[in-house]
Design a protein around this motif. Structure first.
Motif, PDB file in Angstrom:
ATOM      1  N   ALA B 222     -20.884 -11.246 -30.104  1.00 23.93           N
ATOM      2  CA  ALA B 222     -21.883 -10.583 -30.851  1.00 23.93           C
ATOM      3  C   ALA B 222     -21.823  -8.837 -30.321  1.00 23.93           C
ATOM      4  CB  ALA B 222     -23.115 -11.034 -30.843  1.00 23.93           C
ATOM      5  N   MET B 226     -27.518  -7.070 -32.647  1.00 27.40           N
ATOM      6  CA  MET B 226     -27.492  -8.606 -32.553  1.00 27.40           C
ATOM      7  C   MET B 226     -27.365  -8.961 -30.950  1.00 27.40           C
ATOM      8  SD  MET B 226     -27.118 -11.054 -34.548  1.00 27.40           S
ATOM      9  CE  MET B 226     -26.985 -12.888 -34.443  1.00 27.40           C
ATOM     10  N   ARG B 262     -34.424  -8.321 -33.246  1.00 29.38           N
ATOM     11  CA  ARG B 262     -33.496  -7.484 -33.713  1.00 29.38           C
ATOM     12  C   ARG B 262     -34.125  -6.332 -34.629  1.00 29.38           C
ATOM     13  NH1 ARG B 262     -31.088 -12.704 -33.387  1.00 29.38           N
ATOM     14  NH2 ARG B 262     -31.589 -13.723 -35.344  1.00 29.38           N
ATOM     15  N   ARG B 310     -24.349  -1.298 -37.100  1.00 31.87           N
ATOM     16  CA  ARG B 310     -24.203  -2.840 -37.065  1.00 31.87           C
ATOM     17  C   ARG B 310     -23.612  -3.329 -35.834  1.00 31.87           C
ATOM     18  NH1 ARG B 310     -24.505  -1.076 -41.512  1.00 31.87           N
ATOM     19  NH2 ARG B 310     -25.713  -2.046 -43.094  1.00 31.87           N
ATOM     20  N   THR B 334     -19.911  -6.674 -38.333  1.00 33.74           N
ATOM     21  CA  THR B 334     -20.156  -7.803 -39.133  1.00 33.74           C
ATOM     22  C   THR B 334     -19.296  -9.040 -38.568  1.00 33.74           C
ATOM     23  OG1 THR B 334     -21.149  -6.339 -40.869  1.00 33.74           O
ATOM     24  CG2 THR B 334     -20.735  -8.915 -41.364  1.00 33.74           C
ATOM     25  N   ASN B 337     -20.209 -10.352 -35.761  1.00 31.16           N
ATOM     26  CA  ASN B 337     -21.564 -11.066 -35.541  1.00 31.16           C
ATOM     27  C   ASN B 337     -21.379 -12.426 -36.275  1.00 31.16           C
ATOM     28  OD1 ASN B 337     -22.806  -9.533 -33.711  1.00 31.16           O
ATOM     29  ND2 ASN B 337     -23.331  -8.054 -35.421  1.00 31.16           N
ATOM     30  N   MET B 341     -24.220 -15.648 -36.074  1.00 32.61           N
ATOM     31  CA  MET B 341     -25.354 -15.802 -37.147  1.00 32.61           C
ATOM     32  C   MET B 341     -25.427 -17.272 -37.462  1.00 32.61           C
ATOM     33  SD  MET B 341     -25.180 -14.432 -40.899  1.00 32.61           S
ATOM     34  CE  MET B 341     -23.640 -14.737 -41.444  1.00 32.61           C
ATOM     35  N   ILE B 360     -28.879 -10.026 -39.211  1.00 32.98           N
ATOM     36  CA  ILE B 360     -27.659  -9.631 -38.525  1.00 32.98           C
ATOM     37  C   ILE B 360     -27.070  -8.143 -39.369  1.00 32.98           C
ATOM     38  CG2 ILE B 360     -27.076 -11.870 -37.993  1.00 32.98           C
ATOM     39  CD1 ILE B 360     -24.449 -10.970 -39.440  1.00 32.98           C
TER      40      ILE B 360
END
Lengths: 163, 369
Positions: B222, B226, B262, B310, B334, B337, B341, B360
């Motif tokens: 991650a 996150m 978060r 992010r 993303t 991540n 998630m 996220i």
């Protein structure tokens, strides 16, 4: 003014946009631009929507989804293609996974220019789409009246796909 | 059919499709959620709805013109994508951008971080049904967007990054005025943050939901908020690219690793962004904002790493010495991540799934390109 023109419900789908137009669509719904003053409400349910806002271009994976959402919407309905990608693919027109604009899959009523489209022009597109909805409703009413006169079965008003 | 078989059938997890068109998602993302009663026992993500294939477009575009395609990898962190591509190409060319360009890049990066985090806060509020918070955060966000429009020229796609510097040069007075104009937004955000962090209904929806431990977050790769929400100190800005080496800031850290942590990280980072912008404007050096770039990039390859809202993003460029680069690759936050998630969803109840997806801060457009 017909009631549909005063309270069009919107549905938004991101075909393959870069997000730029999507966040501008959302900006239209929030206080500064506030599309709700035209009676618009965003819904997640195609069966309750009158105006379909599409951002981004079409590819083979999202074309059936786009078609599916469009088909589930009741008549009369209007499609607003937002941004350069929804018109022709925009900067991504030459990419291998871009099949073209939204019009390759579903009929488009209003094109909103820009990359990314500005909220003012998106609002203008929504208002124009509401006017088109009114025209379509009027035409539909005429067709039904004519059918009744001639003793035919009237065309379906709330159709899943065909008129 | 034996009764044992029927019993097994009844216990088999039911599959609930989630997306691609879903009210909580502004972008198409599809999950097959495996449910045992109300509990999620597994989630199978399927992506590809917005894949365009823009990495290959680098073979068809001039390397200097490709910046405007790179900016459209994602409309939320557009400036950072353009700038990351430029930094990678500048690395190939072996040029250092002028000081004023470095500071302006930092200013726009932080402006983008602030608007991205606020956008996230609004969408998250919408996901758990707090519509007035959604509306209020987006109203505050418009003030930031106005500053972007005044200084860079674009609302979401800034369009001001070019290879060799930046294309716009807002005057020092304009920047000062913009910082003044951001004051009401900062006050609003302070009030809204209190609601987000202290309101009983929000805490009920976020606390203890989607917990990821520090070890698990690191193991699953991650990045960004996150990872920091699980207590792992990792921020690429610490490496001091652009002007980050010349401004002071503390990495925001939380240890709980749940949705609330978060949220808290992002809220801290909004205020941090404003403070970095203030420092950048105060220290803004005079001088040119771009270098004239002549000739082709030499044969070779180069990496650039940035910290996006992010998380960490990596750009890779490879040149064959011609006008068109041979390869361009982006590893977006993303994408890094998604495994974390899916892990966070395991064991959560169906009603918490939208909240977990939102915390996220997924950017599908970056992920699929």
């Amino acid at each position: 003014m017909s009631s549909i023109e005063r309270s069009p419900w919107l549905i938004h789908y991101d075909a393959s946009s870069c997000n730029g137009c999507d966040i501008e669509v959302l900006a239209c719904l929030t206080p500064v631009y506030d599309a709700e003053r035209f009676g618009c409400i965003v819904t997640g349910d195609p069966k309750q929507a009158d105006i379909f806002l599409v951002t981004g271009s079409v590819n083979h994976l999202n074309a059936p989804i786009l078609k599916n959402i469009y088909d589930q919407m009741p008549e009369p309905k209007a499609v607003v293609a937002i941004g350069a990608c929804a018109y022709s693919g925009g900067v991504f027109a030459e990419c291998y996974n871009v099949a073209g604009g939204v019009a390759t899959t579903i009929p488009v009523d209003v094109y909103v220019p820009g990359c990314a489209a500005k909220p003012e022009s998106i609002l203008d597109g929504v208002v124009r789409a509401a006017m088109i909805l009114k025209e379509k409703e009027k035409a539909g009413r005429k067709a039904r009246a004519l059918a009744r006169k001639e003793g035919r079965r009237s065309p379906k008003r709330r159709a899943g796909g065909a008129t | 059919m034996s009764s044992g078989h029927e019993a097994r059938e009844a216990n088999a997890p039911s599959v609930i499709p989630f997306g691609p068109q879903h009210p909580v998602l502004p972008e198409p993302l599809h999950f097959d959620l495996l449910l045992q009663d109300e509990k999620v026992v597994g989630a199978v993500p399927q992506i590809g709805y917005i894949h365009r294939g823009l990495e290959l477009l680098v073979e068809k575009r001039d390397y200097a013109d490709y910046v405007h395609v790179a900016e459209r990898i994602c409309g939320i962190c557009s400036f950072m994508h353009g700038m990351g591509y430029c930094e990678a190409v500048e690395g190939l060319l072996g040029v250092a951008v002028p000081d004023r360009a470095r500071f302006l890049r930092t200013f726009w990066c932080e402006l983008e971080r602030a608007h991205s985090h606020l956008m996230w806060m609004g969408l998250a509020a919408d996901a758990f049904g707090f519509e007035s918070l959604f509306m209020a955060t987006w109203r505050a966000r418009e003030l930031i967007i106005d500053v972007a429009e005044e200084t860079a020229g674009g609302r979401v796609i800034f369009g001001s990054a070019i290879v060799g510097g930046v294309s716009k040069d807002p005057s020092d007075e304009t920047l000062m005025r913009c910082m003044e104009a951001l004051k009401p937004a900062r006050d609003d955000i302070k009030k809204l943050s209190r609601v987000m962090l202290q309101d009983a209904t929000v805490r009920h929806r976020l606390e203890g939901v989607g917990v990821i431990s520090k070890e698990k977050a690191y193991e699953l790769g991650a990045v960004g908020p996150m990872l920091r929400a699980s207590g792992y100190d990792f921020d690429i800005r610490r490496r001091g690219y652009a002007a980050y080496g010349e401004v002071g800031f503390e990495t925001a850290l939380e240890t709980a690793g749940d949705c609330m942590a978060r949220a808290a990280i992002r809220i801290k980072e909004i205020e941090q962004s404003f403070s970095i912008m203030e420092q950048v404007v105060a220290k803004m050096p005079a001088g040119p904002v771009s270098l004239p770039i002549k000739g082709m990039p030499p044969v070779g390859e180069c990496f650039a790493r940035l910290e996006q809202p992010r998380g960490e993003v990596i750009y890779y460029v490879k040149s064959n010495g011609s006008r068109n680069l041979e390869r361009f690759r982006v590893r977006t936050p993303t994408f890094a991540n998604v495994p974390a998630m899916v892990e966070a969803m395991r064991g959560a109840s169906l009603a918490d799934v939208p909240t977990i997806i939102l915390t996220i801060d997924p950017c599908i457009s970056c992920t699929e390109r």
